[in-house]
Design an enzyme around this catalytic site. Structure first.
Site, PDB file in Angstrom:
ATOM      1  N   HIS A   1       8.341 -18.030  -8.206  1.00  0.00           N
ATOM      2  CA  HIS A   1       9.064 -16.920  -7.573  1.00  0.00           C
ATOM      3  C   HIS A   1       9.651 -17.303  -6.216  1.00  0.00           C
ATOM      4  O   HIS A   1      10.561 -16.636  -5.729  1.00  0.00           O
ATOM      5  CB  HIS A   1       8.185 -15.656  -7.477  1.00  0.00           C
ATOM      6  CG  HIS A   1       7.139 -15.671  -6.419  1.00  0.00           C
ATOM      7  ND1 HIS A   1       5.824 -16.002  -6.657  1.00  0.00           N
ATOM      8  CD2 HIS A   1       7.204 -15.382  -5.091  1.00  0.00           C
ATOM      9  CE1 HIS A   1       5.129 -15.905  -5.538  1.00  0.00           C
ATOM     10  NE2 HIS A   1       5.954 -15.524  -4.567  1.00  0.00           N
TER      11      HIS A   1
ATOM     12  N   ASP B   1       3.216 -19.054 -12.531  1.00  0.00           N
ATOM     13  CA  ASP B   1       4.108 -18.946 -11.371  1.00  0.00           C
ATOM     14  C   ASP B   1       4.112 -20.285 -10.623  1.00  0.00           C
ATOM     15  O   ASP B   1       3.682 -20.372  -9.484  1.00  0.00           O
ATOM     16  CB  ASP B   1       3.636 -17.798 -10.480  1.00  0.00           C
ATOM     17  CG  ASP B   1       4.623 -17.458  -9.383  1.00  0.00           C
ATOM     18  OD1 ASP B   1       5.772 -17.934  -9.447  1.00  0.00           O
ATOM     19  OD2 ASP B   1       4.239 -16.727  -8.455  1.00  0.00           O
TER      20      ASP B   1
ATOM     21  N   GLY C   1       5.260 -15.256   2.406  1.00  0.00           N
ATOM     22  CA  GLY C   1       5.616 -16.555   2.978  1.00  0.00           C
ATOM     23  C   GLY C   1       4.568 -17.620   2.712  1.00  0.00           C
ATOM     24  O   GLY C   1       4.843 -18.801   2.774  1.00  0.00           O
ATOM     25  N   ASN C   2       3.325 -17.198   2.405  1.00  0.00           N
ATOM     26  CA  ASN C   2       2.273 -18.150   2.042  1.00  0.00           C
ATOM     27  C   ASN C   2       2.378 -18.562   0.575  1.00  0.00           C
ATOM     28  O   ASN C   2       1.725 -19.518   0.155  1.00  0.00           O
ATOM     29  CB  ASN C   2       0.872 -17.549   2.254  1.00  0.00           C
ATOM     30  CG  ASN C   2       0.449 -17.527   3.696  1.00  0.00           C
ATOM     31  OD1 ASN C   2       0.825 -16.622   4.418  1.00  0.00           O
ATOM     32  ND2 ASN C   2      -0.319 -18.503   4.114  1.00  0.00           N
ATOM     33  N   SER C   3       3.177 -17.841  -0.206  1.00  0.00           N
ATOM     34  CA  SER C   3       3.316 -18.155  -1.624  1.00  0.00           C
ATOM     35  C   SER C   3       3.717 -19.605  -1.815  1.00  0.00           C
ATOM     36  O   SER C   3       4.626 -20.103  -1.167  1.00  0.00           O
ATOM     37  CB  SER C   3       4.385 -17.270  -2.264  1.00  0.00           C
ATOM     38  OG  SER C   3       3.946 -15.951  -2.350  1.00  0.00           O
TER      39      SER C   3
END
Length: 182
Positions: free
Chosen positions: A31, A62, A140-142
Site C-alpha cells: 500500500h 501487503d 508513515g511507519n508502514s
C-alpha cells in the site's frame, strides 16, 4: 520570463522500507507504493535520494519489493518469526507521520496469528496470520521493520487499529522471506 520545462512534482505521501540486500533490494508495504501513476523516491538515512523501481508486489500480502541503484547498502536480516513469543520485546523503526524520520518505538508482541481487515484510500484487504504489537506504529511507519532485540526483522509494520490505543500489526518475517524468494 524564465519558464520551467520541469513538470510540477508534489510529495503526496511517505512510508518506510528497509534494505534486504547490499545491492539495493528494499522491502516495504504494497500500500506504500500502490499509486501506479506516481514516481517513487527512496531517501536513505544519510539524506541521499534515489529513484526507486517497483520490482514486485505480493498479490496476497501487503508486501512490495523495490530496488534502487546503490552499492554496499547496510541491510537487515530476518529472524524466524515462528519463534516469536507473547510478551517478547520488539522495536519498530519508521518515518512516523511522514515527517519524523528514523523514529524508534518499543513494545511487546501482544498476539500472534491474528486476522485483520486493513484498508485505506477506499481499498481493503484481508491479512491472515499477522503479528499484533503494542509498539507505537503511526502513519508513515508502514513498511518499516519490526525487530527483535538482536536486531533481526520479525515482521513488517503494516497497520494500526485506530479504534484502540497501541494496537498495531506486522506481517511475519517468514511471509516476507517467502515473497522475497519467489
Amino acid at each position: 520570463p524564465n519558464e520551467s520545462t520541469e513538470p510540477n512534482i508534489q510529495e503526496v505521501g511517505a512510508g518506510t522500507g528497509f534494505f534486504v540486500s547490499k545491492d539495493g533490494l528494499i522491502i516495504t508495504n504494497k500500500h506504500v507504493v500502490s499509486d501506479e501513476t506516481a514516481a517513487y523516491t527512496v531517501v536513505t538515512s544519510d539524506g541521499k535520494s534515489y529513484e526507486a523501481k517497483i520490482l514486485s508486489v505480493d498479490p496476497v500480502n501487503d508486501i512490495a519489493i523495490i530496488k534502487i541503484e546503490i552499492n554496499d547498502a547496510p541491510y537487515l536480516t530476518f529472524a524466524e518469526s515462528s519463534d516469536l513469543q507473547l510478551g517478547q520485546k520488539v522495536i519498530a523503526i519508521g518515518n512516523s507521520l511522514g515527517q519524523y524520520q528514523n523514529t524508534v518505538t518499543s513494545g511487546v508482541i501482544s498476539g500472534i496469528g491474528r486476522s485483520i481487515t486493513a484498508g485505506g484510500a477506499g481499498e481493503t484487504e484481508q491479512l491472515e496470520g499477522v503479528i499484533q504489537t503494542d509498539t507505537a506504529i503511526n502513519s508513515g511507519n508502514s513498511g518499516g521493520p519490526l525487530l527483535n532485540l538482536a536486531g533481526l526483522v520479525v515482521g513488517i509494520n503494516t497497520a494500526v487499529d485506530r479504534q484502540g490505543q497501541s494496537i498495531g500489526f506486522a506481517i511475519p518475517a517468514n511471509d516476507v522471506k517467502t515473497a522475497l524468494e519467489s
